[in-house]
Design a protein around this motif. Structure first.
Motif, PDB file in Angstrom:
ATOM      1  N   TRP A  31       0.847  -1.205   0.000  1.00 37.05           N
ATOM      2  CA  TRP A  31       0.000   0.000   0.000  1.00 37.05           C
ATOM      3  C   TRP A  31       0.882   1.256   0.000  1.00 37.05           C
ATOM      4  CZ3 TRP A  31       0.072   3.789   3.838  1.00 37.05           C
ATOM      5  CH2 TRP A  31      -0.745   4.894   3.531  1.00 37.05           C
ATOM      6  N   PHE A  80       0.597   3.932  -2.865  1.00 34.97           N
ATOM      7  CA  PHE A  80       0.149   5.290  -2.533  1.00 34.97           C
ATOM      8  C   PHE A  80       1.180   6.305  -3.027  1.00 34.97           C
ATOM      9  CE2 PHE A  80      -0.473   8.781   0.601  1.00 34.97           C
ATOM     10  CZ  PHE A  80      -1.828   8.985   0.441  1.00 34.97           C
ATOM     11  N   LEU A 135       1.023   6.479  -6.917  1.00 31.27           N
ATOM     12  CA  LEU A 135      -0.100   7.263  -7.441  1.00 31.27           C
ATOM     13  C   LEU A 135       0.149   8.764  -7.265  1.00 31.27           C
ATOM     14  CD1 LEU A 135      -3.293   5.287  -6.288  1.00 31.27           C
ATOM     15  CD2 LEU A 135      -2.349   5.468  -8.593  1.00 31.27           C
ATOM     16  N   TYR A 136       0.656   9.151  -6.090  1.00 34.48           N
ATOM     17  CA  TYR A 136       0.926  10.566  -5.810  1.00 34.48           C
ATOM     18  C   TYR A 136       2.009  11.088  -6.764  1.00 34.48           C
ATOM     19  CZ  TYR A 136       1.894  14.743  -2.973  1.00 34.48           C
ATOM     20  OH  TYR A 136       2.069  16.039  -2.536  1.00 34.48           O
ATOM     21  N   THR A 175      -8.004   4.944  -0.591  1.00 38.55           N
ATOM     22  CA  THR A 175      -7.126   6.122  -0.759  1.00 38.55           C
ATOM     23  C   THR A 175      -6.810   6.371  -2.234  1.00 38.55           C
ATOM     24  OG1 THR A 175      -5.160   4.773  -0.395  1.00 38.55           O
ATOM     25  CG2 THR A 175      -6.045   5.930   1.511  1.00 38.55           C
ATOM     26  N   ALA A 192      -4.835  15.138  -5.189  1.00 38.07           N
ATOM     27  CA  ALA A 192      -3.888  14.934  -4.087  1.00 38.07           C
ATOM     28  C   ALA A 192      -4.584  15.163  -2.748  1.00 38.07           C
ATOM     29  CB  ALA A 192      -2.695  15.867  -4.246  1.00 38.07           C
ATOM     30  N   GLY A 247      -7.628  14.524  -2.182  1.00 37.11           N
ATOM     31  CA  GLY A 247      -8.436  13.324  -1.984  1.00 37.11           C
ATOM     32  C   GLY A 247      -7.632  12.170  -1.410  1.00 37.11           C
ATOM     33  N   PHE A 248      -6.416  11.945  -1.955  1.00 36.48           N
ATOM     34  CA  PHE A 248      -5.557  10.865  -1.434  1.00 36.48           C
ATOM     35  C   PHE A 248      -5.363  11.007   0.083  1.00 36.48           C
ATOM     36  CE2 PHE A 248      -3.018  10.894  -5.699  1.00 36.48           C
ATOM     37  CZ  PHE A 248      -3.957  10.067  -6.290  1.00 36.48           C
ATOM     38  N   PHE A 249      -4.979  12.220   0.455  1.00 37.50           N
ATOM     39  CA  PHE A 249      -4.566  12.404   1.848  1.00 37.50           C
ATOM     40  C   PHE A 249      -5.762  12.581   2.787  1.00 37.50           C
ATOM     41  CE2 PHE A 249      -0.782  13.280  -0.585  1.00 37.50           C
ATOM     42  CZ  PHE A 249       0.166  12.580   0.123  1.00 37.50           C
ATOM     43  N   ALA A 294      -8.591  10.904   2.377  1.00 33.44           N
ATOM     44  CA  ALA A 294      -9.058   9.525   2.610  1.00 33.44           C
ATOM     45  C   ALA A 294      -8.164   8.813   3.619  1.00 33.44           C
ATOM     46  CB  ALA A 294      -9.071   8.770   1.279  1.00 33.44           C
ATOM     47  N   ALA A 295      -6.843   8.953   3.448  1.00 31.17           N
ATOM     48  CA  ALA A 295      -5.921   8.288   4.387  1.00 31.17           C
ATOM     49  C   ALA A 295      -6.101   8.843   5.795  1.00 31.17           C
ATOM     50  CB  ALA A 295      -4.480   8.476   3.912  1.00 31.17           C
ATOM     51  N   LEU A 317      -9.129   7.272   7.276  1.00 32.35           N
ATOM     52  CA  LEU A 317      -8.981   5.822   7.511  1.00 32.35           C
ATOM     53  C   LEU A 317      -8.130   5.500   8.743  1.00 32.35           C
ATOM     54  CD1 LEU A 317      -8.508   4.272   3.958  1.00 32.35           C
ATOM     55  CD2 LEU A 317     -10.399   3.926   5.537  1.00 32.35           C
TER      56      LEU A 317
END
Lengths: 103, 830
Positions: free
Chosen positions: A14, A18, A21-22, A92, B316, B318-320, B322-323, B326
């Motif tokens: 993961w 992650f 993707l970033y 994510t 970007a 959205g990525f962070f 969501a994390a 979570l």
């Protein structure tokens, strides 16, 4: 040490996915991949969505590590962390399909 | 040998001299651990007084109590002290003191490193506190954002004090992280498999691994910013291709995991204390380990949520986001495991339990506001307001201070051998709990009403006056509570009654030894067959005192403890630990002189203490003196084991591996910075790139590879007993590294643009400096290996020195290849 590696494998994948993707999103926006159209959407979007789905699938394939576990403890922890890694990858990474990439 | 005679002999071997000499030379983990705890509480008191001054200032609108310059120093130092001089060292102290006892060991893996870390912490902390006395304390906020902390806006040494002082202190954090990791993995009682370890050890293992990866980005960022301030290398200057956002990335890459680094050890205290006071066993051992791992990894995927308002793209965000949401799940797994354990047991409302209940209330509120802040639209409104101040205090005081207070009352009888009544402690709890909530709950409201953090005054018509006054009153109530805690502990230490060794009827091994503990911890090491050895065998403590475990017979004045297989806990080897020495304090003093030279701007002079540190480091390693083979030795219970110098997985080798992991993280952070600037920063591509240098680069690569091959050959010859050949190979490997160094210097001088010209050039020089440093280390390692061979310290059985040298040589060459690709690719591709 192998036990530690196995019970961390899902989460390591993961973390790699992650970061990937970033990095792809940043690089794609900087080099104009968002401007190139491909099959109704942008090239950047295709790259990101394909990478995301592959990563989720890769996370799930790690479930086979539970078969190699040498104890109940290892099996349980590996199962939990692989599922956590796959679920986290799914959630994510979901902004690649849901949000604007470079704005 | 009877128990008393064994006690006397072991005390002589493991103890330290009385008085100042003992204070200076002791490397014993109990001494060092207690010092960390006491000093951390002292710094906490200083940070608390600063908080009182802040609240005095904000109690009324338009207050003239202090001006903005002093106020900036107050809040910066308050945050820096609490994060770097209190929270991390406090848990390090607890870990150093408690871990070996819980693991059934006699000390940590690297006692001299513990002592070195302690002195670095003390000296570094003293520099920071002294800066307040001289009026030059850091004043740019505890996260030192650029460009505010750059030379243009902070021309004095205030920012340098922070960058250098904190980096100095962080040496102790990295030392402790390596120490804890290796100790948990290797120095456990025989039979203690990973899944038989106390949960506290799991928490500390995962925390230490997080520290090894989290602290290097901050250390790297501090070095880069200090280099920019001192030599004008524009890493963070957008006019020359730098970016202030790079600092934010590097800082929060450390800063967010830091929150969990602080929380996890405290959660470990909860998982230890709560089941004992609930008179049951902890539920969900495996699920908690899985939750810990998930939390550790996820915590590295959240750092950008501190940067939601910097204008980064929605994806970007959205990525962070969501994390960030979570991460609440693994935390919830732990909270439900604790609640389930309480439900399953018969809880007693004793003093530590009161603090645990306080933790539940405060921490859950902090967690909920954290989820609110993880949502981007809410964060855009609440960012940098007092709502965030309230949230972070609910998380940090709720998640760290309350559990640590529970731990303090739980383990005080272990530290002192005394137990007293709980009345004063209960009063303390209510003062702290009520004071805390009155102080910080109000800040949610002032924040939602729009009060920015770090403002030193506010207008009366803003409508925040009453809330701020109540908040300030609450803070003083809380301060009375902490003062009463200090008085309570002092009374406990001096006046409480002496009591039996296990007042809580706990099942973990720290209660299997006399209290207060002797310097050697336990007279003999147990064989562990369950997670709670004392619960399964209540007579274990007496049996160990009689020497019925392992290593019950002291020999040759050695400080012996056992090392086990990482996973299975099977006996691996005997570790013979070094004794008391001046080296840690002298090396820390030399390290401190280096930082002071930099602070004073005496850059050339700083090379002198660097040379001193290198010489002392070599002396440090040289004193591990083994000039003959020993072979397997009896360890009691009819078993034998080799000593660590003759075993494959010695702690020194593992310590080197984890040091290189930290080192590799620093390089990865530097590469991230280089790539980030290349892709994101303005004013790229650079006006001037590397020109040529391919030949010098190829020479460096060839020499580095040769150095590694020769180092491997040296080890192979040493292991085969061909000492003459091994000696020649060591000299050749060192020479190859020297050629690498010269080639890299030629590459820089002849082909690279000057570092002040552009962030590209600055990054290139930083990468080059990294490769140069590591080639130098590899050269020194091989030179040291040659000297060890010549002095008879190496034999086919004793190859540890050469294995460590090979490790550094391999690492140097691998990183050299990466650096050369990064340096030369722009030239080759253009």
């Amino acid at each position: 040490m192998r036990l530690l590696a196995r019970i961390s494998a899902g989460l390591i994948l993961w973390a790699f996915g992650f970061s990937l993707l970033y990095a792809l999103q940043g690089t794609g926006c900087a080099y104009g991949w968002e401007d190139a159209s491909l099959f109704g959407t942008t090239m950047l979007r295709w790259i990101l969505v394909a990478t995301w789905l592959l990563l989720v699938a890769a996370c799930l394939t790690l479930l086979r590590l539970t078969r190699a576990a040498s104890s109940d403890f290892e099996r349980r922890v590996t199962l939990a962390t692989v599922l956590a890694g796959a679920g986290t990858m799914l959630i994510t990474g979901s902004p690649v399909a849901l949000t604007s990439a470079c704005a | 040998m009877n128990a008393l005679r064994r006690h006397r002999i072991l005390n002589t071997i493991w103890g330290a001299p009385k008085g100042w000499r003992g204070t200076v030379v002791s490397v014993n983990h109990s001494d060092i651990g207690k010092r960390f705890v006491i000093a951390a509480f002292g710094f906490f008191a200083i940070g608390g007084v600063l908080a009182m001054l802040i609240r005095a200032q904000l109690a009324t609108p338009g207050s003239a109590f202090v001006g903005p310059d002093i106020y900036n120093q107050l809040f910066t130092m308050h945050g820096s002290i609490m994060m770097f001089l209190f929270a991390i060292p406090m848990f390090e102290g607890l870990a150093l003191y408690m871990l070996p006892k819980m693991l059934g060991s006699r000390d940590m893996a690297f006692p001299r490193l513990s002592a070195y870390g302690w002195w670095c912490y003390l000296f570094g902390g003293t520099i920071l506190i002294a800066s307040m006395v001289f009026g030059v304390a850091p004043d740019g906020g505890w996260f030192m954002y650029t460009p505010l902390s750059s030379k243009a806006y902070t021309p004095g040494i205030n920012a340098d004090v922070w960058l250098l002082g904190i980096t100095f202190v962080e040496i102790s954090a990295i030392s402790a992280a390596i120490e804890i990791t290796v100790s948990v993995l290797k120095l456990r009682a025989p039979g203690m498999r990973l899944d038989r370890m106390p949960l506290f050890a799991w928490y500390l293992l995962i925390t230490a691994l997080m520290m090894i990866v989290a602290f290097p980005p901050l250390i790297l960022g501090s070095i880069l910013l200090e280099v920019e301030r001192a030599f004008d290398w524009p890493f963070f200057d957008p006019a020359r291709g730098g970016s202030p956002l790079l600092w934010q990335h590097l800082f929060w890459l450390f800063g967010h995991p830091e929150v969990y680094i602080i929380f996890l050890p405290a959660a470990g205290v909860i998982s230890t204390v709560l089941p004992v006071l609930a008179r049951t066993r902890m539920l969900g051992y495996g699920w908690i380990v899985a939750a810990l791992l998930s939390l550790a990894f996820l915590s590295f995927g959240l750092w950008v949520h501190h940067m939601f308002t910097t204008g980064i793209p929605h994806m970007a965000l959205g990525f962070f986001s969501a994390a960030s949401a979570l991460v609440a799940l693994p935390t919830a797994v732990q909270v439900f495991a604790w609640i389930g354990t309480l439900w399953n047991g018969r809880p007693e409302l004793k003093l530590p339990m009161l603090y645990l209940l306080g933790f539940f209330v405060v921490f859950v509120i902090g967690g909920m506001t954290g989820v609110m802040l993880a949502m981007v639209p809410f964060d855009l409104q609440a960012h940098d307001t007092h709502f965030v101040v309230a949230h972070l205090h609910y998380v940090l005081i709720g998640g760290f201070v309350f559990p640590m207070l529970a731990g303090a009352y739980y383990w005080l009888p272990h530290f002192t051998g005394r137990t007293r009544d709980e009345l004063l402690g209960k009063t303390t709890f209510w003062l702290i709990f009520v004071g805390f909530n009155v102080t910080f709950f109000m800040m949610h409201l002032t924040g939602l009403l729009g009060m920015r953090r770090r403002v030193h005054i506010y207008p009366e018509e803003a409508g925040w006056t009453l809330l701020n006054l109540v908040s300030s009153v609450g803070s003083f109530v809380m301060a009375f509570g902490f003062a009463l805690f200090a008085i309570d502990v002092a009374l406990h230490v001096h006046y409480a009654r002496r009591r039996r060794r296990n007042p809580w009827t706990a099942g973990t091994l720290e209660w299997a030894m006399p209290v207060p503990t002797p310097a050697y911890n336990i007279a003999s090491l147990p064989t562990v067959i369950s997670r709670e050895p004392l619960a399964d065998a209540p007579a274990l403590a007496s049996a160990l005192s009689r020497g019925e475990g392992h290593l019950g017979e002291p020999r040759r004045g050695w400080r012996e403890t056992m090392a086990v297989d990482t996973t299975t806990g099977a006996i691996d080897h005997i570790v013979v630990l070094p004794g008391n020495t001046h080296l840690p304090i002298v090396t820390a003093a030399a390290t401190g002189c280096f930082f002071l030279c930099l602070l004073a701007g005496r850059y050339w002079l700083s090379l002198l203490p660097v040379a001193g540190v290198v010489v002392l480091g070599l002396r440090w390693a040289w004193l591990l003196d083994w000039r003959r083979d020993i072979g397997p030795l009896p360890i009691g219970r009819g078993e034998v084991a080799p000593i660590h110098r003759e075993a494959a997985g010695a702690p020194g080798w593992w310590g080197s591996v984890f040091l290189l992991v930290a080192d590799g993280t620093a390089l990865a952070s530097l590469l991230f910075g280089y790539a980030f600037l290349w892709v994101i920063a303005p004013n790229w591509p650079p006006p001037e790139r590397i020109e040529g240098g391919l030949a010098a680069g190829l020479v460096a690569a060839a020499a580095g590879s040769a150095g590694t091959l020769l180092a491997r050959r040296c080890l192979a010859d040493g292991a085969a007993g061909l000492m003459e050949a091994a000696s020649r190979m060591a000299v050749a490997a060192a020479a190859a590294q020297l050629v690498t160094i010269l080639a890299l210097m030629a590459l820089g001088v002849t082909a690279q643009p000057v570092p002040q010209a552009h962030a590209y050039a600055a990054c290139s020089w930083a990468l080059l400096a990294y490769a140069l440093l590591h080639a130098t280390i590899a050269m020194l390692c091989m030179g040291f290996g040659r000297a060890r061979i010549a002095a008879g310290h190496v034999s086919p059985r004793r190859t540890l020195d050469l294995r460590v040298a090979r490790l550094f040589s391999d690492y140097s060459t691998a990183t050299l290849a990466i650096v050369l690709v990064c340096l030369l690719a722009p030239s080759v591709m253009s």
